[in-house]
Design an enzyme around this catalytic site. Structure first.
Site, PDB file in Angstrom:
ATOM      1  N   ARG A  17      -6.138  -2.972 -10.436  1.00  0.00           N
ATOM      2  CA  ARG A  17      -6.773  -1.744 -10.909  1.00  0.00           C
ATOM      3  C   ARG A  17      -6.038  -1.160 -12.104  1.00  0.00           C
ATOM      4  O   ARG A  17      -6.188   0.011 -12.403  1.00  0.00           O
ATOM      5  CB  ARG A  17      -6.804  -0.705  -9.775  1.00  0.00           C
ATOM      6  CG  ARG A  17      -5.459  -0.126  -9.437  1.00  0.00           C
ATOM      7  CD  ARG A  17      -5.578   1.000  -8.450  1.00  0.00           C
ATOM      8  NE  ARG A  17      -5.922   0.517  -7.145  1.00  0.00           N
ATOM      9  CZ  ARG A  17      -7.073   0.794  -6.543  1.00  0.00           C
ATOM     10  NH1 ARG A  17      -7.970   1.530  -7.145  1.00  0.00           N
ATOM     11  NH2 ARG A  17      -7.332   0.340  -5.345  1.00  0.00           N
ATOM     12  N   LYS A  29       2.036  -9.548  -0.264  1.00  0.00           N
ATOM     13  CA  LYS A  29       2.025  -8.726  -1.482  1.00  0.00           C
ATOM     14  C   LYS A  29       2.952  -7.540  -1.284  1.00  0.00           C
ATOM     15  O   LYS A  29       2.815  -6.796  -0.304  1.00  0.00           O
ATOM     16  CB  LYS A  29       0.608  -8.229  -1.786  1.00  0.00           C
ATOM     17  CG  LYS A  29       0.479  -7.498  -3.122  1.00  0.00           C
ATOM     18  CD  LYS A  29      -0.973  -7.180  -3.450  1.00  0.00           C
ATOM     19  CE  LYS A  29      -1.113  -6.607  -4.856  1.00  0.00           C
ATOM     20  NZ  LYS A  29      -0.583  -5.250  -4.986  1.00  0.00           N
ATOM     21  N   CYS A  58       0.838  -1.203   0.000  1.00  0.00           N
ATOM     22  CA  CYS A  58       0.000   0.000   0.000  1.00  0.00           C
ATOM     23  C   CYS A  58       0.873   1.255   0.000  1.00  0.00           C
ATOM     24  O   CYS A  58       1.719   1.429   0.885  1.00  0.00           O
ATOM     25  CB  CYS A  58      -0.922   0.010   1.212  1.00  0.00           C
ATOM     26  SG  CYS A  58      -2.056   1.412   1.235  1.00  0.00           S
TER      27      CYS A  58
END
Length: 671
Positions: free
Chosen positions: A538, A452, A413
């Protein structure tokens, strides 16, 4: 792009305002043609929005620039006025990025002033939960007199399940209300669904009470954390005390059952020594059983499976090599959207990023991110956190209370809110804490643990190849690598050559690649890089959010020139799934509308295949203004909020009075 579809900004919006009257999309003037051809990569409207002040009234910050306090902003504005000639050029290069943090929020009381008591809706008005202090209406006739008009004649809940639990409050109530406002039930259809659990991983009131009162027991996590504390007090610095000996590392990465410590009497590990927290997970079966068997309440015969701790090599394996993995997508990766992607061929799904501290506090909104639909056969959840105590406890909590096939740690993130607290990408620079988190979570989980990550924090300094071998050593079952750094966020192209290099380093641990999968050709090329699979996220301007049928294209190896009516049917399905999930009353309808609009803020960037001269569409390529092949296709291409609201009204009826919407994400991936 085929030139006959190109148009100017003014003609585009004039056409939509006219409701698609024929002749409006006609030929452009020579000046407009020159303007379009000279700058087809970015419409003028977008350039103005990204250079100036955002829709939320805040100045758009550049990469890596921290949020300013109000006082600092005032000083900065004064300096800008005084030095306008000098500061003007840098201001034009500032990028629109991040989130609209000051966007307006429509709460239920904004669009529903008078509400019916839930006890009346559920048919037990005499047992009102709130007693004499209840502020809701109890008179159904009075409520129906002020209730907004119904939005349609068919209720998706009644047609699907034979019963609508929202009764008179349903915005499609005319489909299932009889005389005296009695709720009609289709008995035969309702019996088919009786006893079936369609959505799992719900937060029970008892569990929420335990978490809020801090009465939930974290035995394994507490034991692991005590070991960390002992190693720290014995002279260890940070997480260095968590590193294992060579023999122990072999066990954590074992490939055959014979490699466990329990099979080797020459290396016993005693629980009281406490110098290394990792051996707690690797104790002999006898010691684990003696300690836990007496404290665990059992039902039926106690077997070896009840008292013997699984070694990492004996855990349920995550067999997803070669499968299509839908990435966890904040805000838009909700359960109805995942159902859409499953229908189009997604093999693996994952819930939205959940903050571990909020889960430990029993927040209903955070637990809603963990819900799993029964059609999601391979499902995981993603956790975000910065410290081993909260992450390990959260992992143990989920291990005991929900059904998942894997748990993923978010170390990718890029947003400041997460990064500044030490979570997300920041863990790549905090190796000791990162190690403690992975080892601790792997210890308390009975399902595989995945991670991730990104290529690194800084744009030109890749560090993933150094971290991946450590992640494998710490016990993770799989790693997913996004081919961009934190500074790049979602801009520029993903570095697939570097992903291929990391895939070789990660072996035998599977590595999934992520970034710029726009078509089946890109997916084929990515699989040739040696990765175990690909994650569809995305990717802008195309990806799962903009093109959920991408999974079908990859599996069928074709470009799908999907029509506007087919795309509208997808939106209808999403709306129906949303009403099932969030409810068909006013509050559920508006929540469905909110998430539909969030999705439309991405969907508008899709370029129909039939309008492209060369396939496939390129990454980060901002489309020019174009006219679709029909009015609906043109309407879906609009990046105007009012047009998104118009689409939502075609599906969910008129918006409430004073309705406002501003998308959560600022689109900046074209620059």
């Amino acid at each position: 792009y085929l030139r006959r579809f190109l148009t100017s900004k003014e003609q585009f919006h004039t056409f939509l305002r006219a409701g698609g009257e024929p002749g409006r999309a006609g030929g452009e003037s020579q000046e407009e043609k020159e303007e379009i051809s000279s700058d087809q990569s970015e419409p003028p409207a977008k350039r103005v929005r990204s250079e100036g002040v955002g829709q939320d009234g805040e100045s758009r910050e550049g990469a890596g620039v921290e949020e300013k306090e109000p006082a600092e902003k005032e000083l900065e504005e004064k300096d800008t006025v005084e030095k306008e000639p000098v500061e003007k050029e840098p201001m034009e290069r500032k990028r629109a990025r991040g989130q609209n943090k000051s966007r307006p929020c429509m709460k239920p009381n904004h669009y529903e002033q008078i509400r019916l008591c839930p006890s009346v809706t559920q048919g037990c008005a005499e047992k009102c939960y709130f007693g004499p202090r209840c502020r809701f209406l109890h008179d159904v006739g009075e409520y129906m007199a002020v209730k907004p008009a119904d939005l349609g004649r068919s209720c998706v809940l009644f047609e699907t399940f034979g019963k609508c639990i929202y009764g008179v409050t349903c915005r499609f109530a005319q489909a299932h209300l009889g005389d005296g406002y009695q709720n009609i039930i289709n008995t035969d259809l309702a019996k088919q669904w009786e006893g079936k659990s369609l959505v799992r991983n719900n937060l029970s009131k008892d569990l929420q009470h335990e978490l809020r009162k801090r009465k939930f027991s974290f035995k394994k996590a507490d034991k692991y954390l005590r070991g960390l504390a002992k190693s720290h007090s014995n002279g260890g610095k940070g997480g260095k005390g968590t590193r294992c000996s060579t023999e122990e590392q072999e066990v954590s990465n074992c490939t055959t059952p014979q490699q466990g410590l329990g099979d080797n009497p020459e290396h016993p590990v005693l629980p009281e020594q406490g110098e290394d927290p990792k051996p707690d997970a690797l104790q002999s079966p006898i010691s684990t059983g003696d300690e836990e068997a007496s404290s665990i309440k059992t039902v039926g015969t106690v077997t070896d499976e009840d008292v013997i701790k699984l070694r990492s090599c004996e855990k349920k394996k995550l067999e997803i090599q070669g499968k299509l993995y839908l990435a966890p997508l904040t805000t838009c990766g909700n359960l109805p959207f995942r159902r859409i992607c499953k229908r189009f061929g997604a093999d693996v799904t994952c819930g939205e990023m959940a903050v571990c501290t909020n889960l430990l506090q029993g927040q209903s909104s955070e637990w809603a991110l963990l819900k799993r639909h029964h059609t999601e056969d391979i499902f995981g959840v993603q956790l975000e956190g910065a410290f081993p105590d909260t992450m390990t406890k959260c992992a143990e909590l989920l291990n005991q209370t929900i059904e998942v096939d894997f748990v993923d740690i978010n170390v990718g993130c890029p947003i400041d809110l997460v990064y500044k607290k030490g979570g997300g990408c920041a863990l790549m620079t905090r190796s000791n804490k990162f190690e403690q988190i992975v080892r601790g979570m792997n210890l308390v989980l009975d399902v595989p643990l995945t991670v991730k990550i990104r290529t690194g924090v800084q744009e030109k300094i890749n560090v993933a190849h150094k971290i991946i071998p450590k992640i494998r050593e710490w016990g993770a079952s799989m790693v997913t690598l996004h081919g961009r750094s934190r500074e790049q966020r979602y801009t520029r192209s993903a570095d697939w050559d570097y992903i291929a290099e990391c895939a070789k380093i990660a072996s035998p641990m599977p590595l999934f690649g992520n970034g710029d999968i726009l078509s089946y050709e890109d997916a084929n090329q990515a699989m040739q890089m040696g990765v175990a699979g690909i994650m569809i996220a995305r990717q802008v301007p195309v990806g799962a959010l903009i093109k959920p049928w991408l999974f079908t294209e990859i599996k069928e190896q074709r470009h799908w020139d999907i029509s506007s009516s087919e795309r509208f049917d997808i939106l209808k399905d999403f709306t129906n799934y949303g009403l099932e999930h969030w409810g068909s009353d006013t509050q559920g309808v508006e929540k469905t509308r909110k998430f539909l609009l969030e999705w439309l803020s991405f969907l508008c960037r899709y370029i129909p295949v039939g309008l492209l001269e060369h396939l496939p569409q390129k990454i980060n390529e901002r489309p020019p203004y174009y006219m679709g092949r029909d009015y609906l296709e043109t309407l879906m291409a609009s990046q105007n909020v009012d047009d998104w609201i118009k689409i939502s009204e075609l599906l969910l009826g008129p918006v409430p009075t004073n309705f406002t919407f501003l998308p959560k994400h600022k689109a900046n991936s074209y620059r």
